[in-house]
Design a protein around this motif. Structure first.
Motif, short mmCIF file in Angstrom:
data_model
loop_
_atom_site.label_atom_id
_atom_site.label_comp_id
_atom_site.label_asym_id
_atom_site.label_seq_id
_atom_site.Cartn_x
_atom_site.Cartn_y
_atom_site.Cartn_z
N ASP A 20 0.83 -1.21 0.00
CA ASP A 20 0.00 0.00 0.00
C ASP A 20 0.86 1.26 0.00
N ARG A 21 1.94 1.24 0.78
CA ARG A 21 2.82 2.40 0.86
C ARG A 21 3.52 2.65 -0.47
N VAL A 22 4.01 1.58 -1.09
CA VAL A 22 4.70 1.72 -2.37
C VAL A 22 3.74 2.20 -3.45
N MET A 23 2.54 1.62 -3.49
CA MET A 23 1.58 2.02 -4.50
C MET A 23 1.17 3.48 -4.34
N ALA A 24 1.01 3.93 -3.10
CA ALA A 24 0.65 5.34 -2.87
C ALA A 24 1.73 6.27 -3.43
N PHE A 25 3.00 5.87 -3.26
CA PHE A 25 4.11 6.69 -3.77
C PHE A 25 4.05 6.80 -5.29
N TRP A 26 3.89 5.65 -5.97
CA TRP A 26 3.91 5.67 -7.43
C TRP A 26 2.65 6.31 -8.01
N LEU A 27 1.52 6.12 -7.37
CA LEU A 27 0.29 6.77 -7.84
C LEU A 27 0.40 8.28 -7.73
N GLU A 28 1.08 8.77 -6.72
CA GLU A 28 1.19 10.21 -6.52
C GLU A 28 2.23 10.85 -7.42
N HIS A 29 3.36 10.16 -7.65
CA HIS A 29 4.50 10.84 -8.26
C HIS A 29 4.85 10.40 -9.68
N SER A 30 4.41 9.23 -10.13
CA SER A 30 4.98 8.70 -11.38
C SER A 30 4.15 8.96 -12.63
N HIS A 31 2.92 9.40 -12.51
CA HIS A 31 2.06 9.52 -13.69
C HIS A 31 2.39 10.78 -14.49
N ARG A 33 0.74 12.99 -16.80
CA ARG A 33 -0.62 13.27 -17.27
C ARG A 33 -0.65 14.08 -18.55
N GLU A 34 0.51 14.56 -18.98
CA GLU A 34 0.57 15.31 -20.24
C GLU A 34 0.78 14.40 -21.44
N HIS A 35 1.75 13.49 -21.34
CA HIS A 35 2.10 12.64 -22.48
C HIS A 35 1.68 11.18 -22.31
N GLY A 36 1.25 10.80 -21.13
CA GLY A 36 0.96 9.40 -20.87
C GLY A 36 2.21 8.67 -20.42
N GLY A 37 2.04 7.46 -19.96
CA GLY A 37 3.19 6.70 -19.46
C GLY A 37 3.57 7.16 -18.06
N PHE A 38 4.77 6.77 -17.65
CA PHE A 38 5.18 6.96 -16.26
C PHE A 38 6.59 7.51 -16.17
N PHE A 39 6.81 8.36 -15.16
CA PHE A 39 8.16 8.73 -14.77
C PHE A 39 8.69 7.63 -13.85
N THR A 40 9.88 7.16 -14.12
CA THR A 40 10.44 6.09 -13.29
C THR A 40 11.74 6.48 -12.60
N CYS A 41 12.30 7.62 -12.97
CA CYS A 41 13.53 8.08 -12.31
C CYS A 41 13.12 9.08 -11.23
N LEU A 42 12.77 8.56 -10.07
CA LEU A 42 12.23 9.37 -8.98
C LEU A 42 13.16 9.34 -7.78
N GLY A 43 13.33 10.50 -7.14
CA GLY A 43 14.06 10.54 -5.89
C GLY A 43 13.20 10.03 -4.75
N ARG A 44 13.80 9.91 -3.58
CA ARG A 44 13.06 9.40 -2.43
C ARG A 44 11.90 10.31 -2.04
N ASP A 45 12.01 11.60 -2.42
CA ASP A 45 10.92 12.54 -2.13
C ASP A 45 9.89 12.59 -3.25
N GLY A 46 10.08 11.77 -4.29
CA GLY A 46 9.13 11.71 -5.38
C GLY A 46 9.41 12.65 -6.54
N ARG A 47 10.43 13.49 -6.40
CA ARG A 47 10.74 14.42 -7.49
C ARG A 47 11.39 13.68 -8.65
N VAL A 48 11.04 14.09 -9.88
CA VAL A 48 11.57 13.47 -11.09
C VAL A 48 12.96 14.04 -11.36
N TYR A 49 13.98 13.18 -11.40
CA TYR A 49 15.32 13.67 -11.69
C TYR A 49 15.74 13.37 -13.13
N ASP A 50 14.94 12.60 -13.86
CA ASP A 50 15.19 12.35 -15.28
C ASP A 50 13.86 11.92 -15.89
#
Length: 352
Positions: A20-31, A33-50
């Motif tokens: 549940d904790r992991v899914m909440a992180f990815w649902l909040e930070h990885s989507h 919404r502009e181009h579709g798909g997912f960001f996968t290069c995320l820092g521990r705070d959820g910020r996209v670094y690439d």
């Protein structure tokens, strides 16, 4: 027995909380919404670094969202399904480098332009798994059509003609077999064959082929599962032969044990009889006595040879369990990539 049940229940609850904790992180930070798909290069705070998008990771996230949506009631929600569909549509639009050709990119820009192509099958494998799971949760036939077409292309590359991968056969290259290829193919066989008798039958022989190939990597009398072996299933010399990936080893051998050959198949010298997964769970790891020999196996003396080869498999898999069975050596600490080991070279026999 009651204490064991309580322990298992506690672990089940802990794993559920972590999920549940992991899914909440990815649902909040990885989507995206502009181009579709997912960001996968995320820092521990959820910020996209690439914002580069790796096709195999896009496929894995689509597959995971669909599988959770399909299997666990608490994840059966529109947000998860919509995100999976957006990821799947991104893959359909951009994953293949030059449609109608099947070769997929390894990495894409945020808006889907190809950056790099790998001369392997793994982007295509995760693309296939994503499409099949999308079909299962949406019932849209176009996803299943994509999955089956890509599966057939992957099988063609592996079993018949690899030239489409763009990897030339160089004269100095050592002929070898990687465990990753039959491991991924076996995952696809199980994925596409789930509750589908037609496809399960279509890929049954491929599953047996994968299992035999995987079990060739059980080496050193069952004490090591090596990532690379020779084409005839023997240990290789040098760095290539010392590469060990415990995660692949545990998963591959476990899957292979669920795909015994047909009853009409006779075990030949050099084949490795599979160790049943149930036996792995019920036996003491260091007291594992060897495989259950399938009906139609050869003589008891031959079975003894196979038992000897597979006995001690626990030592090969125990790095996955936090136990390192290998002799203490600085070389063991050398990791060519995350999750991998270099096993010590076998002792040299003195010259006579």
């Amino acid at each position: 027995m009651e204490k064991e049940r309580e322990t298992l229940q506690a672990w089940k609850e802990r794993v559920g909380q972590e999920l549940d904790r992991v899914m909440a992180f990815w649902l909040e930070h990885s989507h995206d919404r502009e181009h579709g798909g997912f960001f996968t290069c995320l820092g521990r705070d959820g910020r996209v670094y690439d914002d580069l998008k790796y096709v195999w990771l896009q496929g894995r996230q689509v597959w995971m969202y669909c599988r959770l949506y399909r299997k666990l009631e608490r994840f059966h929600c529109p947000e998860l399904l919509d995100a999976a569909k957006a990821g799947g549509e991104f893959l359909l639009r951009h994953a293949r480098v030059a449609p109608p050709e099947k070769k997929c990119a390894f990495v894409l820009t945020r808006d889907g332009r190809p950056v790099k192509v790998q001369r392997s099958i793994f982007s295509e494998c995760f693309y296939t798994m994503a499409m099949n799971e999308l079909w299962r949760v949406t019932a849209e036939a176009r996803y299943q059509s994509e999955a089956v077409d890509m599966m057939d292309q992957i099988v063609h590359w592996v079993r018949e003609d690899p030239s489409g991968l763009g990897r030339p056969q160089l004269p100095g290259a050592v002929a070898s077999e990687s465990m990753a290829v039959p491991m991924m193919l076996l995952c696809l066989v199980e994925q596409l064959g789930e509750e589908d008798e037609e496809l399960a039958g279509r890929y049954a022989q491929l599953g047996h082929w994968c299992a035999r190939r995987i079990l060739q990597h059980v080496q050193r009398d069952g004490q090591a599962v090596l990532e690379n072996v020779s084409e005839d299933g023997e240990e290789l010399s040098g760095c290539l032969g010392r590469h060990q990936n415990p995660g692949d080893g545990a998963g591959s051998v476990g899957k292979a044990s669920l795909h015994p050959p047909p009853r009409s198949t006779r075990w030949r010298r050099g084949d490795v009889a599979p160790v049943p997964v149930r036996q792995l769970h019920e036996s003491d790891w260091h007291g594992l006595g060897g495989p259950a020999v399938p009906r139609g196996a050869q003589s008891s003396s031959h079975c003894g040879e196979e038992r000897k080869r597979v006995s001690g498999l626990s030592r090969a898999l125990s790095p996955c369990l936090g136990k390192d069975p290998l002799p203490a050596s600085p070389r063991v600490l050398t990791r060519p990539r995350a999750g991998s080991w270099l096993v010590p070279a076998p002792p040299q026999q003195p010259e006579r």
